[in-house]
Design an enzyme around this catalytic site. Structure first.
Site, PDB file in Angstrom:
ATOM      1  N   LYS A  66      58.269  61.812  82.802  1.00  0.00           N
ATOM      2  CA  LYS A  66      58.918  62.803  81.940  1.00  0.00           C
ATOM      3  C   LYS A  66      60.072  63.485  82.675  1.00  0.00           C
ATOM      4  CE  LYS A  66      55.648  66.411  83.310  1.00  0.00           C
ATOM      5  NZ  LYS A  66      54.466  67.203  82.894  1.00  0.00           N
TER       6      LYS A  66
ATOM      7  N   ARG B 144      47.180  75.503  75.549  1.00  0.00           N
ATOM      8  CA  ARG B 144      48.574  75.074  75.466  1.00  0.00           C
ATOM      9  C   ARG B 144      48.587  73.835  74.579  1.00  0.00           C
ATOM     10  NH1 ARG B 144      51.683  72.898  80.805  1.00  0.00           N
ATOM     11  NH2 ARG B 144      50.497  71.088  80.111  1.00  0.00           N
TER      12      ARG B 144
ATOM     13  N   TYR C 174      80.721  86.391  95.952  1.00  0.00           N
ATOM     14  CA  TYR C 174      80.549  87.429  94.935  1.00  0.00           C
ATOM     15  C   TYR C 174      79.670  88.564  95.448  1.00  0.00           C
ATOM     16  CZ  TYR C 174      82.403  84.402  91.225  1.00  0.00           C
ATOM     17  OH  TYR C 174      83.195  83.629  90.437  1.00  0.00           O
TER      18      TYR C 174
ATOM     19  N   MET D 228      78.155  79.399  90.885  1.00  0.00           N
ATOM     20  CA  MET D 228      77.876  78.351  89.903  1.00  0.00           C
ATOM     21  C   MET D 228      78.239  76.965  90.434  1.00  0.00           C
ATOM     22  SD  MET D 228      79.354  77.863  86.039  1.00  0.00           S
ATOM     23  CE  MET D 228      78.696  79.388  85.407  1.00  0.00           C
TER      24      MET D 228
HETATM   25  C1  LIG Z   1      53.456  66.572  83.712  1.00  0.00           C
HETATM   26  C2  LIG Z   1      52.131  66.119  83.317  1.00  0.00           C
HETATM   27  C3  LIG Z   1      51.373  65.325  84.179  1.00  0.00           C
HETATM   28  C4  LIG Z   1      51.801  65.023  85.591  1.00  0.00           C
HETATM   29  O1  LIG Z   1      51.458  66.121  86.369  1.00  0.00           O
HETATM   30  P1  LIG Z   1      51.761  66.146  87.934  1.00  0.00           P
HETATM   31  O2  LIG Z   1      51.069  67.344  88.429  1.00  0.00           O
HETATM   32  O3  LIG Z   1      53.245  66.262  88.033  1.00  0.00           O
HETATM   33  O4  LIG Z   1      51.265  64.886  88.490  1.00  0.00           O
HETATM   34  C5  LIG Z   1      50.160  64.853  83.737  1.00  0.00           C
HETATM   35  N1  LIG Z   1      49.714  65.140  82.506  1.00  0.00           N
HETATM   36  C6  LIG Z   1      50.407  65.907  81.633  1.00  0.00           C
HETATM   37  C7  LIG Z   1      49.840  66.193  80.295  1.00  0.00           C
HETATM   38  C8  LIG Z   1      51.631  66.437  82.016  1.00  0.00           C
HETATM   39  O5  LIG Z   1      52.320  67.197  81.167  1.00  0.00           O
END
Ligand SMILES: *Cc1c(COP(=O)(O)O)cnc(C)c1O
Length: 389
Positions: free
Chosen positions: A48, A142, A273, A321
């Site tokens: 992801k 969540r 800055y 930036m």
């Molecule tokens: C991001 C995520 C993972 C991976 O987690 P890590 O701690 O980065 O290995 C696994 N399961 C879900 C549902 C996630 O959102």
């Protein structure tokens, strides 16, 4: 004017262009081998957020080469490009709104996590034949179905399975505090997951893939492994538990930037800055062309360092930036010389973990926050520019 599309712009490796992010795919493969060696479960590579900022396709390929057997992402928008790139490993997408294009997901053979009865109904009506993983909230409040909805979700999924509208191939949960191995929430999460599996079985489901652990629990909690572990951070060398799996996980990213200008200043010269830093004595200042828009956390102001000519040098004045100033002391640095902003640490350069510490955040946030202006290169070979900004 060049007629080349942006992704075909040729950048000579010798040319001192802007900041460059090199991704070491061999490190990703090695990290997967290391983690796979710590479990009898299969490894799902979580790519992801563009492979935690390292490039989803490249990280996915390297993870599969290292022994991962499936891939995981959040939305379909992350899943479909992996298929378009030719990756054909089992692929799970777990975070989609109820009106997502589930039919296209099924067409692309993307597995879908199901966090609610509404999602189940949408999938069965618009995307017959889906492969689904029922998603139970095991303690974050969540994503995933609330425990009080779980039995109904399992029954409805079984009913849909009986009529051939979908196949329940998995059940998933996630742990809230796995980076703190002794935390009581880990036992609660494991217990709730085991309960969720019993409820699923009682409803007649036989999910072959059962997954709860991410990187931290893979390293610290074998009782959470089940059939599959989902590894994200660990792929790119980040250990959420903080000990780097005994230092064996290897950071996969190196960020360098060329010195754009140098200037000699007198003691008493204020920098940047807000004039938050003033040179205590005569010194040489070097300018690097990257700042918080490129992902350097502004909160690291006053603490950050980079490596120049083999020595750590402080970043002085506020991180802007687009640029930062480095105190080079009396070092006679030439224009175009490369500063190492972070890397695996082999040559004494800061690591992503150092930057995270300096800015009071996680390594995850640093690597996923790198901006589109940074040139990406994989395995030491530039692959074009993501942006010409
Ligand atoms: C991001 C995520 C993972 C991976 O987690 P890590 O701690 O980065 O290995 C696994 N399961 C879900 C549902 C996630 O959102």
């Amino acid at each position: 004017m060049s007629a080349l599309p942006v992704d075909m712009v040729d950048v000579s490796p010798a040319a001192p262009v802007g900041p460059v992010l090199r991704v070491d795919t061999a490190a990703v493969s090695a990290n997967v081998r290391l983690l796979a060696g710590r479990t009898s479960a299969e490894v799902m590579a979580v790519v992801k957020a563009d492979g935690f900022g390292h490039g989803a396709v490249e990280v996915a390929r390297a993870a599969l080469a290292g022994g991962a057997t499936s891939l995981g992402v959040t939305s379909l928008a992350e899943a479909l490009p992996l298929r378009a790139a030719g990756l054909d490993a089992p692929l799970l997408s777990w975070l989609n709104p109820v009106d997502a294009d589930f039919a296209t997901a099924v067409h692309a053979d993307v597995g879908l996590a199901v966090p609610s009865l509404e999602h189940l109904a949408a999938i069965t009506s618009t995307a017959p034949g889906a492969r689904v993983h029922l998603h139970l909230d095991t303690g974050l409040a969540r994503d995933g179905a609330a425990p009080q909805e779980w039995a109904a979700l399992c029954r409805a999924a079984r009913a849909a399975e009986r009529t051939g509208r979908l196949r329940v191939v998995g059940v998933m949960g996630h742990l809230a505090c796995a980076d703190q191995p002794g935390h009581p929430a880990n036992v609660v999460g494991r217990t709730r997951f085991a309960w969720g599996l019993r409820v699923a079985r009682a409803a007649g489901l036989r999910p072959a893939s059962r997954h709860l652990a991410a990187t931290a629990a893979t390293l610290t909690d074998p009782l959470a492994h089940h059939t599959t572990v989902r590894i994200g951070a660990g792929l790119v060398g980040i250990d959420p538990t903080g000990d780097g799996a005994g230092g064996l996980l290897r950071p996969a990213m190196t960020l360098t930037a060329p010195v754009v200008t140098v200037r000699r200043v007198r003691g008493g010269t204020p920098v940047g800055y807000g004039h938050t830093w003033t040179a205590p004595a005569a010194t040489t200042l070097g300018l690097l062309p990257l700042g918080y828009a490129d992902g350097l956390p502004r909160a690291a102001t006053g603490q950050a360092e980079v490596l120049v000519r083999g020595r750590r040098r402080p970043v002085v004045g506020r991180i802007s930036m687009d640029q930062v100033v480095v105190d080079l002391g009396d070092e006679d640095v030439r224009l175009g010389e490369q500063a190492v902003v972070f890397g695996p640490g082999d040559a004494g350069e800061p690591t992503v973990a150092d930057w995270a510490g300096w800015s009071d955040t996680l390594a995850h946030e640093v690597v996923t926050g790198l901006g589109g202006r940074v040139h990406r290169a994989v395995a030491g070979t530039r692959v074009g520019l993501r942006s010409l900004a």
